[in-house]
Design a protein around this motif. Structure first.
Motif, mmCIF file in Angstrom:
data_model
loop_
_atom_site.group_PDB
_atom_site.id
_atom_site.type_symbol
_atom_site.label_atom_id
_atom_site.label_comp_id
_atom_site.label_asym_id
_atom_site.label_seq_id
_atom_site.Cartn_x
_atom_site.Cartn_y
_atom_site.Cartn_z
ATOM 1 N N PRO A 166 5.255 -13.635 10.286
ATOM 2 C CA PRO A 166 4.564 -12.352 10.274
ATOM 3 C C PRO A 166 3.780 -12.114 8.990
ATOM 4 O O PRO A 166 4.110 -12.683 7.940
ATOM 5 C CB PRO A 166 5.732 -11.363 10.357
ATOM 6 C CG PRO A 166 6.835 -12.061 9.579
ATOM 7 C CD PRO A 166 6.679 -13.514 9.904
ATOM 8 N N VAL A 167 2.744 -11.288 9.069
ATOM 9 C CA VAL A 167 2.132 -10.722 7.866
ATOM 10 C C VAL A 167 2.983 -9.514 7.484
ATOM 11 O O VAL A 167 3.235 -8.633 8.317
ATOM 12 C CB VAL A 167 0.680 -10.297 8.136
ATOM 13 C CG1 VAL A 167 0.112 -9.558 6.927
ATOM 14 C CG2 VAL A 167 -0.173 -11.512 8.488
ATOM 15 N N VAL A 168 3.461 -9.495 6.258
ATOM 16 C CA VAL A 168 4.426 -8.473 5.843
ATOM 17 C C VAL A 168 3.724 -7.349 5.092
ATOM 18 O O VAL A 168 2.919 -7.600 4.184
ATOM 19 C CB VAL A 168 5.536 -9.085 4.967
ATOM 20 C CG1 VAL A 168 6.488 -7.998 4.470
ATOM 21 C CG2 VAL A 168 6.307 -10.147 5.751
ATOM 22 N N THR A 169 4.028 -6.129 5.486
ATOM 23 C CA THR A 169 3.499 -4.949 4.803
ATOM 24 C C THR A 169 4.631 -4.238 4.061
ATOM 25 O O THR A 169 5.673 -3.928 4.656
ATOM 26 C CB THR A 169 2.856 -3.973 5.813
ATOM 27 O OG1 THR A 169 1.764 -4.633 6.459
ATOM 28 C CG2 THR A 169 2.350 -2.725 5.102
ATOM 29 N N ILE A 170 4.425 -4.005 2.784
ATOM 30 C CA ILE A 170 5.355 -3.248 1.941
ATOM 31 C C ILE A 170 4.715 -1.905 1.640
ATOM 32 O O ILE A 170 3.538 -1.840 1.263
ATOM 33 C CB ILE A 170 5.644 -3.988 0.618
ATOM 34 C CG1 ILE A 170 6.160 -5.410 0.890
ATOM 35 C CG2 ILE A 170 6.613 -3.191 -0.250
ATOM 36 C CD1 ILE A 170 7.486 -5.475 1.594
ATOM 37 N N MET A 171 5.473 -0.835 1.807
ATOM 38 C CA MET A 171 4.963 0.496 1.486
ATOM 39 C C MET A 171 5.490 0.893 0.106
ATOM 40 O O MET A 171 6.623 1.350 -0.048
ATOM 41 C CB MET A 171 5.381 1.508 2.544
ATOM 42 C CG MET A 171 4.826 1.208 3.943
ATOM 43 S SD MET A 171 3.006 1.099 4.000
ATOM 44 C CE MET A 171 2.553 2.807 3.634
ATOM 45 N N SER A 172 4.678 0.642 -0.904
ATOM 46 C CA SER A 172 4.924 1.025 -2.302
ATOM 47 C C SER A 172 6.026 0.206 -2.980
ATOM 48 O O SER A 172 5.784 -0.456 -3.981
ATOM 49 C CB SER A 172 5.251 2.522 -2.440
ATOM 50 O OG SER A 172 4.179 3.292 -1.953
ATOM 51 N N GLY A 186 0.837 -1.199 0.000
ATOM 52 C CA GLY A 186 0.000 0.000 0.000
ATOM 53 C C GLY A 186 0.860 1.232 0.000
ATOM 54 O O GLY A 186 2.013 1.195 0.452
ATOM 55 N N SER A 187 0.312 2.335 -0.484
ATOM 56 C CA SER A 187 1.097 3.564 -0.555
ATOM 57 C C SER A 187 0.792 4.513 0.594
ATOM 58 O O SER A 187 1.617 5.352 0.937
ATOM 59 C CB SER A 187 0.848 4.282 -1.885
ATOM 60 O OG SER A 187 1.410 3.527 -2.940
ATOM 61 N N TRP A 188 -0.422 4.411 1.178
ATOM 62 C CA TRP A 188 -0.730 5.291 2.312
ATOM 63 C C TRP A 188 -1.529 4.591 3.421
ATOM 64 O O TRP A 188 -1.350 4.879 4.592
ATOM 65 C CB TRP A 188 -1.458 6.558 1.866
ATOM 66 C CG TRP A 188 -2.821 6.334 1.243
ATOM 67 C CD1 TRP A 188 -4.024 6.324 1.884
ATOM 68 C CD2 TRP A 188 -3.105 6.096 -0.126
ATOM 69 N NE1 TRP A 188 -5.052 6.094 1.019
ATOM 70 C CE2 TRP A 188 -4.521 5.956 -0.239
ATOM 71 C CE3 TRP A 188 -2.320 6.001 -1.277
ATOM 72 C CZ2 TRP A 188 -5.135 5.712 -1.459
ATOM 73 C CZ3 TRP A 188 -2.949 5.768 -2.479
ATOM 74 C CH2 TRP A 188 -4.329 5.619 -2.562
ATOM 75 N N ALA A 189 -2.363 3.616 3.066
ATOM 76 C CA ALA A 189 -3.147 2.918 4.094
ATOM 77 C C ALA A 189 -3.351 1.484 3.633
ATOM 78 O O ALA A 189 -4.396 1.157 3.044
ATOM 79 C CB ALA A 189 -4.493 3.614 4.323
ATOM 80 N N PRO A 190 -2.386 0.616 3.863
ATOM 81 C CA PRO A 190 -2.502 -0.771 3.383
ATOM 82 C C PRO A 190 -3.731 -1.486 3.965
ATOM 83 O O PRO A 190 -3.959 -1.440 5.172
ATOM 84 C CB PRO A 190 -1.205 -1.416 3.875
ATOM 85 C CG PRO A 190 -0.257 -0.285 4.077
ATOM 86 C CD PRO A 190 -1.094 0.863 4.545
ATOM 87 N N THR A 191 -4.484 -2.130 3.084
ATOM 88 C CA THR A 191 -5.722 -2.810 3.503
ATOM 89 C C THR A 191 -5.820 -4.233 2.961
ATOM 90 O O THR A 191 -6.763 -4.954 3.283
ATOM 91 C CB THR A 191 -6.952 -2.023 2.993
ATOM 92 O OG1 THR A 191 -6.846 -1.866 1.567
ATOM 93 C CG2 THR A 191 -7.044 -0.667 3.655
ATOM 94 N N ALA A 192 -4.862 -4.642 2.136
ATOM 95 C CA ALA A 192 -4.989 -5.931 1.448
ATOM 96 C C ALA A 192 -4.967 -7.099 2.427
ATOM 97 O O ALA A 192 -5.737 -8.062 2.283
ATOM 98 C CB ALA A 192 -3.872 -6.091 0.423
ATOM 99 N N ALA A 193 -4.103 -7.053 3.437
ATOM 100 C CA ALA A 193 -3.995 -8.182 4.359
ATOM 101 C C ALA A 193 -5.297 -8.403 5.123
ATOM 102 O O ALA A 193 -5.750 -9.543 5.282
ATOM 103 C CB ALA A 193 -2.833 -7.970 5.323
ATOM 104 N N ALA A 194 -5.887 -7.338 5.614
ATOM 105 C CA ALA A 194 -7.151 -7.480 6.348
ATOM 106 C C ALA A 194 -8.233 -8.072 5.456
ATOM 107 O O ALA A 194 -9.018 -8.930 5.889
ATOM 108 C CB ALA A 194 -7.588 -6.122 6.893
ATOM 109 N N ALA A 195 -8.276 -7.625 4.189
ATOM 110 C CA ALA A 195 -9.283 -8.158 3.262
ATOM 111 C C ALA A 195 -9.029 -9.634 2.972
ATOM 112 O O ALA A 195 -9.970 -10.449 2.917
ATOM 113 C CB ALA A 195 -9.282 -7.346 1.967
#
Length: 393
Positions: A368-374, A343-352
């Motif tokens: 872990p669930v990994v979050t990438i910012m852009s 996500g670029s400002w508010a990642p939502t894919a993992a929750a969905a």
């Protein structure tokens, strides 16, 4: 094509090499077969018909196979139109024929053939038999494999079971071979066929396998695909794994849905890491460019999944949403899953993705669930390293 299988069993089915989408959704580059058979005792039974697309050819095969005789019975094992579309034509040509089917199928006949000529209909149930003189039709019900009216027919004198859509596969016989001895990769398109057509109905398939185990079977005649008559144990074993939602092969399926390339780059890095860590097989799908039926085949085949997706409209990018929807309706279960979101400002894919996976049985989400910012950065590598360790653990 007419083909003699035994003195008392003749194949009269047809190939369809012009069709591009089976059931208007599954790509079939090698076409489809619509299998039909004649049983020749003192009386004659026609085992199912074919799709209307190939009606003239099938009717010609029927006439040639009968060789001047008249059929006594038309056995309707499954009412789906790719097998039943020509019932009315058989009745028109042979008005004395008796239609043999289940009570549920009898009710469906009027839905498909409102103006069919009057015909004698004989309904049969579990354990019922009809003698042809030298051959016996023994009927076993197979509800929800994959319609509620389905039955299968066992003929003990030739140790053959007519399995309706069970043990079927995509592909015309002229492409894949008339028997399994000629088919060098039955499992590939049989697997894709099973999980997309019958995948939701594992419990009913398990019931049929238990019935099959009590029979002396040397030949399986399905309504699609080659005649199986060599080492039937291997096909039954695969059906047991598939219908019990077990893991057929060791490895990881890496599935990504990327909008601008950032998630694709992460997926490529994860693939490299899995290979470096000794993963025996990494199967990768770009969900934006992959047919979902092909993807489902491998999702069900392997026990471990990595899902990587961009966030989109406060949810998940639609190609990933579409895959998860198909996994749910086909009853996907018993998987170990790792999640990567972007996500670029508010990642939502993992929750969905978590929400959709929660509707499936026994789906273990690893940490872990990994979050990438852009875009992936060096600081993201340790989290990806932990994620790949977790999915392989």
């Amino acid at each position: 094509m007419i083909k003699k299988i035994t003195d008392k069993l003749i194949y009269i089915g047809v190939d369809d090499t012009d069709i591009d989408l089976f059931e208007n959704q599954y790509p079939v580059p090698d076409g489809m077969s619509y299998n039909s058979y004649l049983l020749l005792g003192e009386k004659i039974a026609v085992m199912d018909t074919a799709d209307a697309r190939k009606g003239d050819e099938w009717l010609a095969n029927l006439e040639e196979g009968l060789a001047g005789r008249t059929p006594d019975y038309l056995v309707v094992q499954h009412m789906e139109p790719d097998h039943s579309a020509l019932i009315d034509e058989v009745v028109k040509r042979y008005p004395a024929v008796t239609i043999v089917t289940t009570a549920k199928a009898q009710k469906m006949l009027q839905n498909f053939f409102a103006e069919m000529p009057a015909a004698e209909i004989r309904t049969v149930g579990e354990g019922d038999t009809i003698g042809l003189g030298g051959l016996t039709l023994c009927f076993t019900l197979a509800p929800m494999v994959h319609w509620p009216e389905v039955m299968m027919t066992y003929v003990p004198e030739i140790k053959t079971i007519f399995s309706a859509d069970g043990f079927g596969k995509f592909g015309a016989l002229s492409k894949c071979g008339f028997t399994d001895a000629e088919d060098d990769d039955w499992a590939c398109e049989a697997r894709r066929y099973y999980f997309n057509i019958c995948g939701k109905y594992g419990a009913p398939v398990q019931c049929v396998l238990k019935k099959l185990a009590a029979l002396d079977v040397e030949r399986i005649c399905a309504l699609h695909g080659p005649v199986l008559q060599n080492d039937l144990a291997q096909y039954i074993k695969l059906y047991d794994i598939w219908s019990s939602y077990g893991t057929e092969s060791a490895g990881v399926v890496l599935l990504y849905a990327s909008i601008h390339g950032g998630t694709a780059a992460v997926a490529d890095k994860v693939r490299e890491m899995l290979i470096e860590k000794g993963c025996p097989k990494v199967v990768v799908f770009d969900l934006c460019r992959s047919d979902v039926s092909e993807v489902l085949e491998d999702v069900f085949r392997y026990g471990r999944l990595v899902l990587a997706a961009s966030s989109y409209d406060a949810g998940v990018f639609p190609p990933m949403h579409d895959l998860l929807y198909h996994m749910k309706i086909k009853a996907c279960q018993n998987k170990r899953v790792a999640l990567i979101e972007n996500g670029s400002w508010a990642p939502t894919a993992a929750a969905a993705m978590k929400e959709m996976l929660a509707s499936m049985k026994n789906m273990e989400i690893v940490e872990p669930v990994v979050t990438i910012m852009s875009r992936m950065k060096p600081s993201d590598i340790p989290a990806l390293d932990k994620l790949t360790d977790a999915i392989l653990a």
